[in-house]
Design a protein around this motif. Structure first.
Motif, PDB file in Angstrom:
ATOM      1  N   GLN A  83      47.980 -74.952 119.344  1.00  0.00           N
ATOM      2  CA  GLN A  83      47.947 -75.656 120.633  1.00  0.00           C
ATOM      3  C   GLN A  83      49.204 -75.372 121.445  1.00  0.00           C
ATOM      4  N   VAL A  86      48.352 -72.388 123.363  1.00  0.00           N
ATOM      5  CA  VAL A  86      47.444 -72.754 124.457  1.00  0.00           C
ATOM      6  C   VAL A  86      48.254 -73.295 125.628  1.00  0.00           C
ATOM      7  N   ALA A  87      49.209 -74.180 125.328  1.00  0.00           N
ATOM      8  CA  ALA A  87      50.073 -74.756 126.372  1.00  0.00           C
ATOM      9  C   ALA A  87      50.883 -73.668 127.075  1.00  0.00           C
ATOM     10  N   LEU A  90      48.584 -71.634 129.377  1.00  0.00           N
ATOM     11  CA  LEU A  90      48.181 -72.399 130.563  1.00  0.00           C
ATOM     12  C   LEU A  90      49.265 -72.401 131.644  1.00  0.00           C
ATOM     13  N   LYS A  91      50.476 -72.002 131.273  1.00  0.00           N
ATOM     14  CA  LYS A  91      51.581 -71.904 132.245  1.00  0.00           C
ATOM     15  C   LYS A  91      51.806 -70.478 132.713  1.00  0.00           C
ATOM     16  N   ASP A  92      51.058 -69.536 132.137  1.00  0.00           N
ATOM     17  CA  ASP A  92      51.245 -68.113 132.446  1.00  0.00           C
ATOM     18  C   ASP A  92      50.477 -67.746 133.713  1.00  0.00           C
ATOM     19  N   GLU A  93      51.201 -67.539 134.798  1.00  0.00           N
ATOM     20  CA  GLU A  93      50.576 -67.233 136.088  1.00  0.00           C
ATOM     21  C   GLU A  93      49.967 -65.830 136.134  1.00  0.00           C
ATOM     22  N   ARG A  97      44.207 -69.096 134.066  1.00  0.00           N
ATOM     23  CA  ARG A  97      44.605 -70.273 133.285  1.00  0.00           C
ATOM     24  C   ARG A  97      43.449 -71.273 133.191  1.00  0.00           C
ATOM     25  N   HIS A  98      42.532 -70.952 132.308  1.00  0.00           N
ATOM     26  CA  HIS A  98      41.353 -71.783 132.083  1.00  0.00           C
ATOM     27  C   HIS A  98      41.358 -72.167 130.609  1.00  0.00           C
ATOM     28  N   LYS A  99      41.567 -73.439 130.337  1.00  0.00           N
ATOM     29  CA  LYS A  99      41.755 -73.884 128.949  1.00  0.00           C
ATOM     30  C   LYS A  99      40.568 -73.524 128.063  1.00  0.00           C
ATOM     31  N   ILE A 102      40.630 -69.780 127.291  1.00  0.00           N
ATOM     32  CA  ILE A 102      41.749 -69.458 126.391  1.00  0.00           C
ATOM     33  C   ILE A 102      41.412 -69.880 124.964  1.00  0.00           C
ATOM     34  N   GLU A 103      40.897 -71.084 124.823  1.00  0.00           N
ATOM     35  CA  GLU A 103      40.534 -71.577 123.490  1.00  0.00           C
ATOM     36  C   GLU A 103      39.379 -70.778 122.900  1.00  0.00           C
TER      37      GLU A 103
END
Length: 201
Positions: A83, A86-87, A90-93, A97-99, A102-103
């Motif tokens: 996780q 994942v976090a 989610l900060k990587d521009e 950034r779609h949770k 990514i998961e």
């Protein structure tokens, strides 16, 4: 012939490659050429999942950032993501950034490991779904096929996510499981020559 265009160099190509500047190189050097490398196959399946609801131009522009963020799509490394990763993502521009997506890649990495263990490689499993050329639709007239539906169904059965039949068909087009370059496109014969000399894993 409406899916053919004459490029600036006077050569005929698939019409879609003219819709963005970065598409031409991708069309001429990658799309439709057979791939047997596990990580490249996993990368493409992952990026097709990220493309869902977006354009391939968006994904292609971010591809190098995706590769960096996901360790060149080495699914053995991605399978160990937590996780915390994942976090971080989610900060990587540089990526989408779609949770959920990514998961899904992390989930699918674990499933890819299982397939590679059972079949010797992810490629061996994927290429076992190569369709019979005689059963293919005319180039660029379909968005799914019996083969893409079969592969999609099997991947889902094994727990993969974001691998619907349309996504899988686009993957098969790109990775050379079918040659979907339009009739008359200068790259079609090159892709077919590569397919003829290609040794299936």
């Amino acid at each position: 012939m409406n899916n053919i265009v004459t490029s600036a160099d006077g050569k005929k190509r698939c019409k879609w490659c003219e819709s963005a500047p970065d598409f031409l190189k991708y069309h001429d050097k990658e799309w439709g050429f057979p791939v047997r490398d596990d990580y490249r196959l996993f990368e493409k399946l992952s990026l097709e999942g990220f493309q869902s609801g977006l354009s391939w131009r968006t994904i292609l522009a971010k591809r190098e950032s995706f590769r960096t963020a996901f360790h060149q799509f080495d699914f053995n490394k991605i399978a160990r993501f937590t996780q915390k990763d994942v976090a971080r993502l989610l900060k990587d521009e540089g990526i989408v950034r779609h949770k959920g997506k990514i998961e899904a890649v992390i989930n699918n990495a674990k499933k890819a490991q299982e397939i590679a263990e059972r079949h010797g490689s992810l490629a061996a499993f994927i290429w076992s779904f190569e369709p019979d050329k005689k059963k293919l639709a005319r180039p660029q007239t379909a968005s799914t096929s019996a083969a893409s539906m079969a592969l999609s169904k099997e991947l889902k059965k094994q727990g993969w996510k974001f691998v619907g039949p349309t996504t899988v068909y686009a993957f098969m087009q790109a990775m050379g499981l079918i040659n979907d370059h339009a009739e008359g496109c200068i790259i079609r014969a090159k892709a077919e020559a590569k397919r003829r000399s290609f040794k299936k894993p």
